[in-house]
Design a protein around this motif. Structure first.
Motif, PDB file in Angstrom:
ATOM      1  N   TRP A 166       0.751  -1.282   0.165  1.00  0.00           N
ATOM      2  CA  TRP A 166       0.084   0.189   0.219  1.00  0.00           C
ATOM      3  C   TRP A 166       0.978   1.428  -0.146  1.00  0.00           C
ATOM      4  O   TRP A 166       2.056   1.172   0.494  1.00  0.00           O
ATOM      5  CB  TRP A 166      -0.774   0.088   1.203  1.00  0.00           C
ATOM      6  N   TYR A 187     -12.399 -11.053   1.872  1.00  0.00           N
ATOM      7  CA  TYR A 187     -11.505 -10.754   3.004  1.00  0.00           C
ATOM      8  C   TYR A 187     -12.026  -9.412   3.547  1.00  0.00           C
ATOM      9  O   TYR A 187     -12.376  -8.458   2.764  1.00  0.00           O
ATOM     10  CB  TYR A 187     -10.042 -10.714   2.448  1.00  0.00           C
ATOM     11  N   HIS A 188     -11.894  -9.311   4.825  1.00  0.00           N
ATOM     12  CA  HIS A 188     -12.027  -8.164   5.441  1.00  0.00           C
ATOM     13  C   HIS A 188     -10.650  -7.263   5.204  1.00  0.00           C
ATOM     14  O   HIS A 188      -9.489  -7.881   5.276  1.00  0.00           O
ATOM     15  CB  HIS A 188     -12.236  -8.315   6.948  1.00  0.00           C
ATOM     16  N   LEU A 189     -10.936  -6.050   5.538  1.00  0.00           N
ATOM     17  CA  LEU A 189      -9.719  -5.102   5.588  1.00  0.00           C
ATOM     18  C   LEU A 189      -9.564  -4.425   6.820  1.00  0.00           C
ATOM     19  O   LEU A 189     -10.658  -3.938   7.206  1.00  0.00           O
ATOM     20  CB  LEU A 189      -9.611  -4.258   4.401  1.00  0.00           C
ATOM     21  N   GLN A 199      -9.711   0.007  12.584  1.00  0.00           N
ATOM     22  CA  GLN A 199     -10.676   0.382  11.765  1.00  0.00           C
ATOM     23  C   GLN A 199     -11.063  -0.819  10.840  1.00  0.00           C
ATOM     24  O   GLN A 199     -10.212  -1.268  10.116  1.00  0.00           O
ATOM     25  CB  GLN A 199     -10.537   1.711  10.860  1.00  0.00           C
ATOM     26  N   TRP A 201     -13.375  -2.866   7.712  1.00  0.00           N
ATOM     27  CA  TRP A 201     -14.194  -2.770   6.434  1.00  0.00           C
ATOM     28  C   TRP A 201     -14.392  -4.332   6.295  1.00  0.00           C
ATOM     29  O   TRP A 201     -13.513  -5.168   5.678  1.00  0.00           O
ATOM     30  CB  TRP A 201     -13.464  -1.921   5.495  1.00  0.00           C
ATOM     31  N   PRO A 202     -15.629  -4.791   6.691  1.00  0.00           N
ATOM     32  CA  PRO A 202     -15.993  -6.100   6.226  1.00  0.00           C
ATOM     33  C   PRO A 202     -16.133  -6.506   4.792  1.00  0.00           C
ATOM     34  O   PRO A 202     -16.684  -5.478   4.065  1.00  0.00           O
ATOM     35  CB  PRO A 202     -17.229  -6.466   7.059  1.00  0.00           C
ATOM     36  N   ASN A 203     -15.571  -7.624   4.197  1.00  0.00           N
ATOM     37  CA  ASN A 203     -15.914  -8.091   2.882  1.00  0.00           C
ATOM     38  C   ASN A 203     -15.280  -6.920   2.050  1.00  0.00           C
ATOM     39  O   ASN A 203     -15.988  -6.621   1.037  1.00  0.00           O
ATOM     40  CB  ASN A 203     -17.469  -8.299   2.702  1.00  0.00           C
ATOM     41  N   ALA A 204     -14.260  -6.459   2.240  1.00  0.00           N
ATOM     42  CA  ALA A 204     -13.688  -5.312   1.584  1.00  0.00           C
ATOM     43  C   ALA A 204     -13.069  -5.827   0.318  1.00  0.00           C
ATOM     44  O   ALA A 204     -13.021  -4.961  -0.920  1.00  0.00           O
ATOM     45  CB  ALA A 204     -12.817  -4.522   2.327  1.00  0.00           C
ATOM     46  N   ILE A 205     -12.514  -6.837   0.247  1.00  0.00           N
ATOM     47  CA  ILE A 205     -11.635  -7.575  -0.846  1.00  0.00           C
ATOM     48  C   ILE A 205     -12.328  -8.756  -1.347  1.00  0.00           C
ATOM     49  O   ILE A 205     -12.457  -9.662  -0.428  1.00  0.00           O
ATOM     50  CB  ILE A 205     -10.253  -7.500  -0.509  1.00  0.00           C
ATOM     51  N   GLU A 206     -12.715  -8.953  -2.739  1.00  0.00           N
ATOM     52  CA  GLU A 206     -12.982 -10.163  -3.154  1.00  0.00           C
ATOM     53  C   GLU A 206     -12.369 -10.664  -4.239  1.00  0.00           C
ATOM     54  O   GLU A 206     -11.899  -9.925  -5.222  1.00  0.00           O
ATOM     55  CB  GLU A 206     -14.292 -10.279  -3.623  1.00  0.00           C
TER      56      GLU A 206
END
Length: 219
Positions: A166, A187-189, A199, A201-206
């Motif tokens: 990043w 994946y969560h972030l 902080q 973010w649920p289900n941020a990356i698929e």
């Protein structure tokens, strides 16, 4: 049968021990972390070095020693015969176990699960991945890209994930690079700042197979 050879009478009760760079690291019941030199014949020399006086567990890789006590991990580097603390990591719960590879430190805690830290820069360990616990965890081992856990009536396993790259684009904007070997899944972030604030973010990356377009047929 061969009999055990008594190497040295110690005034301490040994709780844990680990070989490290021609030394034997010993954790005593009194929580002392002591390094004993191993001579060329394989015997313990009289030279000892006290690294820490508040240690419950120890692990190491080729260049670093990691000691734990309650909810804290200390990173030690040996320079000119002395061990110096280069960084520490604090956790919200009691540490159960640690394993280290060349650039990764894996830590399990009482109820939170498994934490993976990037230690390629030992002065600034970075949380790389977090695997929430679905059951009580105990000892664990690393085998290739998998981690196997004990502590329950069954053996659990988790696949170790590659690191996300990043960079900061703006003050409040980050750009992520998804590695090409990230397994399929959702994946969560989670972002963690220097103070430990999180902080999520649920289900941020698929990651999924690309959708193929239907072929056009002409008659």
């Amino acid at each position: 049968p061969q009999q055990l050879i008594k190497q040295q009478e110690l005034p301490i009760a040994v709780k844990d021990l680990l070989p490290y760079n021609k030394q034997l690291l010993i954790v005593s019941e009194e929580k002392h972390l002591i390094a004993f030199t191993i001579d060329n014949s394989g015997k313990l020399a009289k030279d000892t070095l006290t690294i820490d006086n508040n240690t419950s567990g120890v692990t190491a890789n080729k260049t670093l020693v990691f000691s734990s006590n309650n909810n804290k991990v200390n990173l030690w580097r040996q320079t000119a015969g002395k061990f110096q603390s280069v960084a520490d990591i604090n956790f919200a719960e009691t540490i159960l176990g640690m394993q280290a590879t060349e650039n990764e430190l894996l830590v399990t805690t009482n109820n939170n699960g498994l934490f993976s830290y990037d230690i390629s820069n030992p002065l600034q360990p970075v949380l790389n991945s977090y695997y929430p616990a679905t059951d009580k965890l105990g000892d664990f081992i690393i085998q290739g890209d998998a981690v196997f856990f004990g502590g329950s009536h069954t053996i659990a396993s988790a696949q170790r994930l590659p690191s996300l790259e990043w960079r900061r684009v703006k003050n409040r904007e980050l750009q992520l690079t998804i590695p090409g070997n990230l397994p399929l899944g959702v994946y969560h972030l989670m972002l963690v700042d220097s103070l430990g604030n999180k902080q999520l973010w649920p289900n941020a990356i698929e990651v999924s197979f690309p959708h193929r377009k239907k072929p056009k047929l002409t008659m």
